[in-house]
Design a protein around this motif. Structure first.
Motif, PDB file in Angstrom:
ATOM      1  N   LYS A  29       0.983  -1.241   0.113  1.00  0.00           N
ATOM      2  CA  LYS A  29      -0.148  -0.079  -0.057  1.00  0.00           C
ATOM      3  C   LYS A  29       0.898   1.398  -0.002  1.00  0.00           C
ATOM      4  O   LYS A  29       0.601   2.151  -0.827  1.00  0.00           O
ATOM      5  CB  LYS A  29      -0.849   0.141   1.293  1.00  0.00           C
ATOM      6  CG  LYS A  29      -2.427  -0.679   1.110  1.00  0.00           C
ATOM      7  CD  LYS A  29      -3.162  -0.068   2.200  1.00  0.00           C
ATOM      8  CE  LYS A  29      -4.163  -1.273   2.564  1.00  0.00           C
ATOM      9  NZ  LYS A  29      -4.719  -1.166   3.942  1.00  0.00           N
ATOM     10  N   LYS A  30       1.879   1.014   0.901  1.00  0.00           N
ATOM     11  CA  LYS A  30       2.783   2.257   0.944  1.00  0.00           C
ATOM     12  C   LYS A  30       3.503   2.664  -0.280  1.00  0.00           C
ATOM     13  O   LYS A  30       3.321   3.848  -0.797  1.00  0.00           O
ATOM     14  CB  LYS A  30       3.749   2.285   1.918  1.00  0.00           C
ATOM     15  CG  LYS A  30       3.845   3.186   2.996  1.00  0.00           C
ATOM     16  CD  LYS A  30       5.016   3.081   4.170  1.00  0.00           C
ATOM     17  CE  LYS A  30       6.084   2.814   3.933  1.00  0.00           C
ATOM     18  NZ  LYS A  30       6.974   2.804   5.385  1.00  0.00           N
ATOM     19  N   GLN A  31       4.069   1.622  -1.114  1.00  0.00           N
ATOM     20  CA  GLN A  31       4.661   1.734  -2.374  1.00  0.00           C
ATOM     21  C   GLN A  31       3.674   2.325  -3.419  1.00  0.00           C
ATOM     22  O   GLN A  31       4.102   3.338  -4.098  1.00  0.00           O
ATOM     23  CB  GLN A  31       5.087   0.362  -2.847  1.00  0.00           C
ATOM     24  CG  GLN A  31       6.655   0.292  -2.547  1.00  0.00           C
ATOM     25  CD  GLN A  31       7.226  -0.993  -3.291  1.00  0.00           C
ATOM     26  OE1 GLN A  31       6.575  -1.736  -4.052  1.00  0.00           O
ATOM     27  NE2 GLN A  31       8.372  -1.215  -3.521  1.00  0.00           N
ATOM     28  N   ARG A  32       2.418   1.775  -3.177  1.00  0.00           N
ATOM     29  CA  ARG A  32       1.476   2.290  -4.411  1.00  0.00           C
ATOM     30  C   ARG A  32       1.227   3.711  -4.041  1.00  0.00           C
ATOM     31  O   ARG A  32       0.896   4.423  -5.111  1.00  0.00           O
ATOM     32  CB  ARG A  32       0.194   1.304  -4.290  1.00  0.00           C
ATOM     33  CG  ARG A  32       0.238   0.494  -5.420  1.00  0.00           C
ATOM     34  CD  ARG A  32      -1.136  -0.478  -5.368  1.00  0.00           C
ATOM     35  NE  ARG A  32      -1.218  -1.423  -4.404  1.00  0.00           N
ATOM     36  CZ  ARG A  32      -2.281  -1.902  -3.800  1.00  0.00           C
ATOM     37  NH1 ARG A  32      -3.257  -1.120  -3.971  1.00  0.00           N
ATOM     38  NH2 ARG A  32      -2.078  -2.608  -2.698  1.00  0.00           N
ATOM     39  N   ASN A  33       0.907   4.146  -2.693  1.00  0.00           N
ATOM     40  CA  ASN A  33       0.483   5.540  -2.525  1.00  0.00           C
ATOM     41  C   ASN A  33       1.796   6.208  -2.821  1.00  0.00           C
ATOM     42  O   ASN A  33       1.483   7.373  -3.482  1.00  0.00           O
ATOM     43  CB  ASN A  33       0.535   5.774  -0.966  1.00  0.00           C
ATOM     44  CG  ASN A  33      -0.916   5.225  -0.376  1.00  0.00           C
ATOM     45  OD1 ASN A  33      -1.919   5.394  -1.318  1.00  0.00           O
ATOM     46  ND2 ASN A  33      -0.843   4.866   0.956  1.00  0.00           N
ATOM     47  N   GLU A  34       2.848   5.893  -2.695  1.00  0.00           N
ATOM     48  CA  GLU A  34       4.035   6.596  -3.151  1.00  0.00           C
ATOM     49  C   GLU A  34       4.155   6.838  -4.626  1.00  0.00           C
ATOM     50  O   GLU A  34       4.651   8.189  -5.165  1.00  0.00           O
ATOM     51  CB  GLU A  34       5.515   6.064  -2.667  1.00  0.00           C
ATOM     52  CG  GLU A  34       5.472   6.655  -1.024  1.00  0.00           C
ATOM     53  CD  GLU A  34       6.654   5.800  -0.512  1.00  0.00           C
ATOM     54  OE1 GLU A  34       7.455   5.125  -1.295  1.00  0.00           O
ATOM     55  OE2 GLU A  34       6.908   5.869   0.650  1.00  0.00           O
ATOM     56  N   GLN A  35       3.844   5.817  -5.494  1.00  0.00           N
ATOM     57  CA  GLN A  35       3.915   5.823  -6.682  1.00  0.00           C
ATOM     58  C   GLN A  35       2.706   6.731  -7.341  1.00  0.00           C
ATOM     59  O   GLN A  35       2.916   7.583  -8.450  1.00  0.00           O
ATOM     60  CB  GLN A  35       3.655   4.251  -7.315  1.00  0.00           C
ATOM     61  CG  GLN A  35       4.557   3.602  -7.853  1.00  0.00           C
ATOM     62  CD  GLN A  35       4.157   2.395  -8.340  1.00  0.00           C
ATOM     63  OE1 GLN A  35       3.434   1.821  -8.305  1.00  0.00           O
ATOM     64  NE2 GLN A  35       5.254   1.843  -9.454  1.00  0.00           N
ATOM     65  N   ASN A  36       1.467   6.557  -6.741  1.00  0.00           N
ATOM     66  CA  ASN A  36       0.589   7.622  -7.289  1.00  0.00           C
ATOM     67  C   ASN A  36       0.928   8.920  -6.963  1.00  0.00           C
ATOM     68  O   ASN A  36       0.752   9.838  -7.890  1.00  0.00           O
ATOM     69  CB  ASN A  36      -0.737   7.380  -6.103  1.00  0.00           C
ATOM     70  CG  ASN A  36      -1.380   6.022  -6.699  1.00  0.00           C
ATOM     71  OD1 ASN A  36      -1.340   5.490  -8.013  1.00  0.00           O
ATOM     72  ND2 ASN A  36      -2.390   5.453  -5.950  1.00  0.00           N
ATOM     73  N   LYS A  37       1.527   9.443  -5.804  1.00  0.00           N
ATOM     74  CA  LYS A  37       1.964  10.747  -5.408  1.00  0.00           C
ATOM     75  C   LYS A  37       2.939  11.179  -6.459  1.00  0.00           C
ATOM     76  O   LYS A  37       2.755  12.231  -7.263  1.00  0.00           O
ATOM     77  CB  LYS A  37       2.749  10.745  -4.033  1.00  0.00           C
ATOM     78  CG  LYS A  37       1.758  10.934  -2.877  1.00  0.00           C
ATOM     79  CD  LYS A  37       2.296  11.392  -1.843  1.00  0.00           C
ATOM     80  CE  LYS A  37       1.490  11.155  -0.587  1.00  0.00           C
ATOM     81  NZ  LYS A  37       2.229  10.312   0.536  1.00  0.00           N
ATOM     82  N   ALA A  38       4.031  10.141  -6.799  1.00  0.00           N
ATOM     83  CA  ALA A  38       4.831  10.542  -7.726  1.00  0.00           C
ATOM     84  C   ALA A  38       4.171  10.810  -9.220  1.00  0.00           C
ATOM     85  O   ALA A  38       4.629  12.007  -9.865  1.00  0.00           O
ATOM     86  CB  ALA A  38       5.953   9.312  -7.799  1.00  0.00           C
TER      87      ALA A  38
END
Lengths: 251, 297, 383
Positions: free
Chosen positions: C365-374
């Motif tokens: 989830k964290k990774q995906r959130n960061e990806q989305n933010k990027a």
């Protein structure tokens, strides 16, 4: 009598397994920093000789000296602490621990159970661990459980565990067994890096590898000493040729 | 004096009967069968029940117990042991669980006691078996009283040991068992059906336990927990004699039997157990692999 | 939220629950719960020896029993009955009944061996011996056996034979040990004049705090360098030796620690239950301890502890129903087989697996959130 520049002095070593004389009257002197290769057909007694040096097998005759200290038939953990490291033919690492844990165990400065009651955070130097992992191509696998490593990686881990302990004498039993040509090349680089700083005795069959690394070669045949010298001398040695007659000689 | 030696032989022969099956199973399969004692117990109960319901004597109970316990062994191997070949040490625990189940099955009369039904010959109480007339009268040999039943036990154990030896060393199937003992992978590579042979080996060991149970029922009180101490004694014999060695088991049971008898003569049974235990520890310290073992290096 | 965070949470929840129980339970139940906590301590001892040192001790009861009897002897001598025998030294009642004819009625000589009881007039001596004797047994057994390279099976068989033998010896020497009946009619444990009533809240806290201390110290021990080396020895003994470690010394040390914990549990048990009996050295009891650890998780200190507490609680509550009392052993046996076959790492192993999945999903989830933010940033930048 025993020069201080000698690291390993074997005198008339032998062992008899209920009637079968696996090794008899074997003598060898290895100088400090030398890279000595042990050659011989299967069953010549090379692994048994290594077993006797590191205490895995009890010899029935002869003596072994590490520098000026006699180590004949001492318990394996004592010999290990005196400065002999062994790498086995079948790589033996701690399969249920991670690569980092394996190296941490190998790197422990003290051996007694009471001395080690302290926490893991002390006495484990992370930079040295990182350095060794870099040398043996394991830096990306620090948190992987050792049981999941490939065969070549397991060999390197065992080598790393040996290197990190900085032993005076390293015994390597077929370090490239089962490796690809690429892995063998990497391994010879690691070993050339070790040359000079440690005394190394290698049992090997792969002649190309031997040519890359050997200073001197000792040949064993049927448990006895057969010949010793530089690779060019060995190739010309008639006794060696006779022993290997029919098996294609030294390719 | 001769009496004590005779009792020693008889104790030794009982030990051998129990240890034979254990030794073969552990030696060839590496399986630690803690339910072995309970299989002996089942053999004893077979004798009890067959006397009550089938009206047959001890002699006939022997082959019956062998078959029943061998069958039970096959079942245990199939359901439990087979799943543990890659973690053999856990067979100790799993078979202990089986042992508890077997004990409780007898104690609770297979569940019937919950319904108030009592089966004669089962349950938590003590049972006994009457020894056939021909074996119950002591024979006088001069000064020495020959106990025929104990002699019979000694004879049966010799016969079984000899028969086991014959199976192991003179038949094809025994050869296969020995091959598996030496090197399981190579045996399989040579075309030996390791699974089948293992199952048969386990069944044979269990059958032997059953026979031991019948023999015990003739002189020991039969009760559901008679098996626990036996499996310990059996393994002590295996540890002293050397794993996988038939000769080792025979010698070890003889030695431990005589030792127990002599010490018990001078003091009591419990001191005898303590002394035997101390001697076993000494032997293991002196020879960690047992008195006889085939592993050269 | 990492794996170690979850672990710490588990410990905290356990400790807080244990400490808060007196708010909810009356004295009778507190006493019973104290006994379960003591079994939890035994679970810790088994897990340390089995899960971490790789030594399956099938006779853990011998250390527990030794600890119980040692303090029991002191408490027996301190009891009113022993003190009122009309002699100079206190004499246990069963010794009076088993007095040798014409013997002097005194602790030194009422029967052969009774002099062994003399130092137990000091409760402190009993306390010390309760830990020292099990450690001594463990050290003796360990030093002889571990250095010989005897396979694990035979070590288990030897511990099994030891506990059987010990039970026989204790029962047989009635004049010295109270025989089959054990030690009963004991005084209360007394420290600086304060008497520990087994049914009081103080005694409960004595047990609870002891358990917590043992739990945390064992955890520290396992996390130490020696703990890691021990696990490496369990993994591959020879490899550890060739790295310079005296494997036998490590095994003996941890075997002794496990014995000390069991002895401690024994002495606490005698304080809470007011008796010591040969049943502590029953084979079924020792095996039950192994079952606790197997179900809870042999390689998890907290798991084995909770497994022990849960199973013994279940076992006691089951004694209300007749049907279950009779079949409890059979149910345990069946559970044991099933756990060994299908859940070799016990409930803790399952919890461990679930935690891993939970943590992995959080990481995902964290990774995906960061990806989305990027992605949003680049989109914003591009726009």
């Amino acid at each position: 009598m025993i020069e201080s520049k000698l690291d390993l002095y074997i005198d008339g070593l032998g062992v008899n397994f209920s009637g079968f004389q696996a090794v008899s009257n074997f003598s060898m002197v290895v100088a400090h920093g030398e890279m000595r290769v042990l050659l011989g057909a299967n069953g010549a007694g090379k692994t048994t000789l290594m077993d006797m040096i590191c205490g895995k097998t009890q010899s029935t005759e002869g003596k072994v000296f590490l520098g000026e200290q006699e180590i004949t038939n001492k318990p394996p953990h004592v010999i290990a602490r005196l400065g002999i490291g062994r790498k086995f033919q079948i790589p033996s690492v701690f399969k249920e621990l991670t690569v980092l844990q394996n190296l941490s165990v190998a790197a422990m400065k003290q051996v007694s159970v009471f001395a080690n009651l302290g926490s893991m955070k002390r006495q484990i130097h992370m930079d040295r661990l990182a350095e060794v992992m870099e040398l043996t191509n394991l830096n990306k696998k620090a948190d992987h459980v050792a049981g999941t490593l490939s065969h070549g990686e397991t060999q390197w881990l065992e080598l790393a565990m040996l290197i990190i302990r900085n032993p005076k004498v390293i015994l390597l039993d077929e370090p490239t067994a089962g490796m690809t040509a690429d892995e063998t090349l990497k391994t010879s680089r690691i070993m050339n890096d070790l040359k000079g700083r440690h005394t190394i005795i290698v049992v090997e069959h792969d002649m190309a590898f031997v040519r890359e690394i050997a200073d001197k070669i000792t040949v064993m045949h049927q448990g006895k000493f057969l010949a010793e010298g530089r690779i060019s001398e060995i190739e010309k040695n008639q006794a060696v040729k006779d022993a290997y007659l029919g098996s294609g000689g030294i390719a | 004096m001769l009496d004590t030696v005779f009792i020693g032989l008889s104790l030794g022969s009982v030990l051998l009967l129990v240890a034979l099956g254990l030794s073969i199973v552990y030696g060839s399969m590496g399986v630690i069968n803690m339910a072995h004692g309970e299989l002996v117990m089942i053999g004893a109960y077979t004798a009890v029940l067959s006397q009550i319901y089938l009206d047959i004597n001890l002699f006939a109970a022997i082959p019956l117990a062998f078959v029943i316990c061998a069958g039970l062994g096959l079942l245990i191997e199939k359901l439990v042991i087979r799943r543990l070949y890659n973690r053999l040490f856990d067979t100790l625990l799993a078979t202990w669980g089986v042992a508890i189940l077997l004990q409780q099955a007898i104690r609770l009369e297979f569940g019937l006691s919950f319904f108030g039904i009592h089966v004669d010959g089962l349950g938590p109480g003590l049972q006994s078996v009457t020894v056939p007339k021909v074996l119950s009268e002591p024979i006088m040999l001069g000064d020495f009283v020959l106990q025929p039943y104990r002699t019979f036990i000694i004879l049966i154990s010799i016969v079984l040991a000899a028969f086991t030896w014959f199976l192991m060393y003179r038949t094809r199937i025994g050869q296969q068992v020995r091959a598996i003992m030496r090197n399981k992978e190579m045996a399989a590579a040579c075309g030996i059906d390791v699974k089948k042979i293992n199952a048969l080996t386990f069944a044979y060991g269990s059958g032997l336990a059953g026979v031991a149970g019948v023999m015990m029922s003739g002189f020991k009180t039969v009760m559901p927990d008679m098996g626990s101490a036996m499996v310990v004694d059996g393994f002590l014999v295996v540890v002293v004699g050397g794993v996988g060695s038939l000769v080792g088991s025979i010698v070890a049971s003889g030695v431990l039997g005589q030792l127990t008898s002599f010490v018990a003569f001078f003091s009591n049974d419990i001191i005898a157990r303590a002394v035997v235990f101390a001697v076993v520890i000494c032997i293991i310290v002196w020879r960690p692999r047992g008195l006889f073992n085939y592993k050269g290096r | 939220m990492t794996h170690s965070h979850l672990k710490i949470m588990a410990y905290v929840i356990f400790i807080v629950t244990v400490l808060m129980l007196p708010l909810a339970l009356d004295e009778f139940w507190l006493n019973r719960t104290a006994k379960y906590l003591i079994f939890g301590m035994l679970g810790v001892a088994v897990s340390l020896s089995w899960g971490y040192a790789g030594i399956l001790n099938l006779g853990q009861g011998m250390f527990f029993g030794a600890g119980a009897y040692m303090l029991g002897m002191s408490l027996k001598l301190a009891s009113p009955t022993s003190l009122e025998q009309g002699t100079e030294s206190p004499i246990p009642d069963f010794m009076m009944w088993n007095a040798e004819p014409n013997a002097v009625i005194d602790l030194c000589c009422i029967n052969s061996g009774s002099f062994l009881w003399i130092p137990f007039q000091s409760q402190t001596f009993g306390l010390i011996m309760a830990i020292a004797l099990p450690v001594l047994f463990a050290w003796a057994l360990g030093s002889i056996i571990f250095s010989k390279g005897i396979s694990g099976v035979f070590i288990s068989i030897i511990t099994l034979a030891s506990v059987l033998l010990m039970r026989l010896l204790v029962v047989d020497n009635q004049a010295l040990t109270g025989g089959f009946n054990g030690l009963t009619d004991l005084a209360w444990f007394t420290v600086f004049g304060y008497e520990f009533d087994p049914y009081s809240v103080t005694t409960y806290y004595l047990v609870a705090c002891s358990l917590i201390v043992v739990l945390l110290l064992t955890r520290l021990l396992i996390n130490s360098r020696s703990g890691l080396i021990l696990q490496s020895i369990r993994d591959d003994q020879n490899r550890a030796k060739y790295l310079g470690f005296d494997a036998a010394a490590y095994q003996t040390f941890f075997f002794c620690v496990s014995a000390a914990i069991s002895g401690f549990a024994g002495l606490l048990y005698v304080i809470t239950s007011e008796f010591a009996s040969p049943t502590f050295m029953d084979l079924t009891f020792s095996i039950t301890m192994v079952i606790w650890a197997a179900v809870g998780g042999r390689a998890s200190i907290l798991g084995a502890c909770i497994g022990a507490i849960a199973i013994s609680m279940l076992g006691s509550s089951v004694s209300e129903s007749e049907l279950f009392v009779e079949s409890w052993q059979a149910i345990l046996g069946l559970c044991f087989v099933l756990v060994v076959l299908f859940m070799p790492n016990g409930l803790a192993g399952i919890a461990h697996g679930l935690c891993k999945k939970f943590v992995a999903r959080q990481d995902d989830k964290k990774q995906r959130n960061e990806q989305n933010k990027a992605e949003e940033l680049t989109k914003g930048g591009a726009a």
